[in-house]
Scaffold this motif. Structure first.
Motif, PDB file in Angstrom:
ATOM      1  N   LEU A 193      -7.948  -1.362  -6.913  1.00 42.48           N
ATOM      2  CA  LEU A 193      -7.543  -2.533  -6.120  1.00 42.48           C
ATOM      3  C   LEU A 193      -7.180  -2.115  -4.691  1.00 42.48           C
ATOM      4  O   LEU A 193      -7.104  -0.923  -4.381  1.00 42.48           O
ATOM      5  CB  LEU A 193      -6.343  -3.235  -6.776  1.00 42.48           C
ATOM      6  CG  LEU A 193      -6.559  -3.793  -8.198  1.00 42.48           C
ATOM      7  CD1 LEU A 193      -5.317  -4.542  -8.668  1.00 42.48           C
ATOM      8  CD2 LEU A 193      -7.769  -4.710  -8.263  1.00 42.48           C
ATOM      9  N   GLU A 194      -6.932  -3.122  -3.855  1.00 42.30           N
ATOM     10  CA  GLU A 194      -6.560  -2.846  -2.461  1.00 42.30           C
ATOM     11  C   GLU A 194      -5.455  -3.803  -2.037  1.00 42.30           C
ATOM     12  O   GLU A 194      -5.677  -4.720  -1.254  1.00 42.30           O
ATOM     13  CB  GLU A 194      -7.766  -3.031  -1.532  1.00 42.30           C
ATOM     14  CG  GLU A 194      -8.846  -1.998  -1.725  1.00 42.30           C
ATOM     15  CD  GLU A 194     -10.105  -2.327  -0.928  1.00 42.30           C
ATOM     16  OE1 GLU A 194     -10.038  -3.163   0.001  1.00 42.30           O
ATOM     17  OE2 GLU A 194     -11.151  -1.752  -1.261  1.00 42.30           O
ATOM     18  N   CYS A 195      -4.251  -3.613  -2.582  1.00 43.97           N
ATOM     19  CA  CYS A 195      -3.146  -4.522  -2.240  1.00 43.97           C
ATOM     20  C   CYS A 195      -2.682  -4.250  -0.807  1.00 43.97           C
ATOM     21  O   CYS A 195      -2.538  -3.086  -0.418  1.00 43.97           O
ATOM     22  CB  CYS A 195      -1.974  -4.319  -3.188  1.00 43.97           C
ATOM     23  SG  CYS A 195      -2.450  -4.362  -4.909  1.00 43.97           S
ATOM     24  N   GLY A 198      -1.721   5.045  -7.626  1.00 49.57           N
ATOM     25  CA  GLY A 198      -3.043   4.730  -8.132  1.00 49.57           C
ATOM     26  C   GLY A 198      -3.035   3.923  -9.429  1.00 49.57           C
ATOM     27  O   GLY A 198      -2.070   3.263  -9.756  1.00 49.57           O
ATOM     28  N   PHE A 220       0.217  -4.517   0.423  1.00 49.44           N
ATOM     29  CA  PHE A 220       1.540  -3.864   0.509  1.00 49.44           C
ATOM     30  C   PHE A 220       1.559  -2.484  -0.139  1.00 49.44           C
ATOM     31  O   PHE A 220       2.608  -1.906  -0.350  1.00 49.44           O
ATOM     32  CB  PHE A 220       2.618  -4.751  -0.146  1.00 49.44           C
ATOM     33  CG  PHE A 220       2.247  -5.240  -1.530  1.00 49.44           C
ATOM     34  CD1 PHE A 220       2.220  -4.378  -2.603  1.00 49.44           C
ATOM     35  CD2 PHE A 220       1.916  -6.569  -1.728  1.00 49.44           C
ATOM     36  CE1 PHE A 220       1.864  -4.814  -3.865  1.00 49.44           C
ATOM     37  CE2 PHE A 220       1.552  -7.029  -2.995  1.00 49.44           C
ATOM     38  CZ  PHE A 220       1.522  -6.139  -4.063  1.00 49.44           C
ATOM     39  N   THR A 234       1.263   3.544  -1.899  1.00 50.40           N
ATOM     40  CA  THR A 234       0.792   4.812  -2.483  1.00 50.40           C
ATOM     41  C   THR A 234      -0.691   5.007  -2.186  1.00 50.40           C
ATOM     42  O   THR A 234      -1.500   5.192  -3.100  1.00 50.40           O
ATOM     43  CB  THR A 234       1.028   4.854  -4.012  1.00 50.40           C
ATOM     44  OG1 THR A 234       0.615   3.622  -4.583  1.00 50.40           O
ATOM     45  CG2 THR A 234       2.456   5.143  -4.369  1.00 50.40           C
TER      46      THR A 234
HETATM   47  S1  SF4 Z   1      -1.881   1.666  -6.171  1.00 52.85           S
HETATM   48 FE1  SF4 Z   1      -0.965  -0.264  -6.876  1.00 52.85          FE
HETATM   49  S2  SF4 Z   1      -0.253  -1.259  -5.000  1.00 52.85           S
HETATM   50 FE2  SF4 Z   1      -1.715   0.342  -4.380  1.00 52.85          FE
HETATM   51  S3  SF4 Z   1      -3.696  -0.736  -4.247  1.00 52.85           S
HETATM   52 FE3  SF4 Z   1      -3.544   0.132  -6.329  1.00 52.85          FE
HETATM   53  S4  SF4 Z   1      -2.685  -1.546  -7.560  1.00 52.85           S
HETATM   54 FE4  SF4 Z   1      -2.326  -2.067  -5.414  1.00 52.85          FE
END
Ligand code: SF4
Length: 223
Positions: free
Chosen positions: A33-35, A72, A37, A40
């Protein structure tokens, strides 16, 4: 088989229902994913054969509540993760999986060795990214076999419509895990506090237990 691990360290859990518990953290490299906020964004990793990681884990001798598999997204490396979970489980450790709650097929393959699941539910109005509702629903159905709680990050942009969708998802599968509303640590605004109060009411009106817990490791200034 090799796995990509960004870091291994001891600390206390700073999020969710198990905050304050001492854990050994294994941070897996890579996420699907690419949140917006995300705090990490990982750039480096070490490649381990399972047996080399077992040796490394053996060198930690603390009295841990559990081993936290974090990222991750640990489920991105499902086969490697399974080997490590099986090892720590055979050592009598409690396995605590922190996950973005989308890779349900992978969860199915490892759940036997998982004890606690800290499942993120990614609200599109918070992440400013795509929605994962179908995947979250299937994931929660499987995760509910274990001790699972849900975590939703609340930002200034989070909408009540997304929170209502969380309630609908929980009611649809008829499993009622605790929902933790976590204010985005990059925004300490009054607006976020008011939103959390309002969202808590929405969930509670649907019979869902929920609480607000900030990212405590940032307040405590620990990792
Ligand atoms: S590590 Fe968590 S917050 Fe960061 S992009 Fe992946 S799911 Fe989103």
């Amino acid at each position: 088989m090799k796995g990509r691990v960004a870091e291994i360290f001891e600390s206390v859990q700073g999020e969710g229902l198990y905050f304050g518990e001492k854990q050994l953290f294994i941070r897996f490299f890579g996420c699907n994913l690419e949140c917006v906020f995300c705090d990490t964004k990982l750039e480096q990793f070490t490649e381990y054969q399972p047996k080399d990681l077992f040796k490394r884990l053996d060198s930690y001798r603390g009295d841990y509540h559990s081993v936290a598999f974090t990222g991750g997204e640990p489920l991105m490396q499902k086969d490697f993760l399974r080997r490590i979970l099986r090892f720590t489980s055979s050592q009598g450790q409690i396995n605590y999986l922190e996950t973005n709650g989308t890779l349900y097929r992978e969860l199915e393959d490892v759940i036997k060795y998982v004890d606690i699941i800290a499942m993120d539910l990614k609200l599109p109005s918070s992440t400013l990214s795509w929605g994962c509702w179908k995947a979250h629903t299937k994931f929660l159905e499987i995760a509910s076999k274990k001790d699972t709680f849900i975590k939703c990050v609340i930002t200034q942009s989070t909408t009540a419509a997304d929170i209502k969708r969380v309630a609908a998802l929980i009611k649809e599968i008829n499993q009622y895990p605790v929902v933790v509303l976590q204010p985005n640590s990059f925004e300490q605004s009054l607006q976020v506090k008011h939103k959390i109060k309002k969202f808590k009411k929405i969930l509670e009106n649907d019979g869902i237990t929920c609480c607000a817990i900030p990212q405590l490791h940032k307040i405590w200034e620990v990792r």
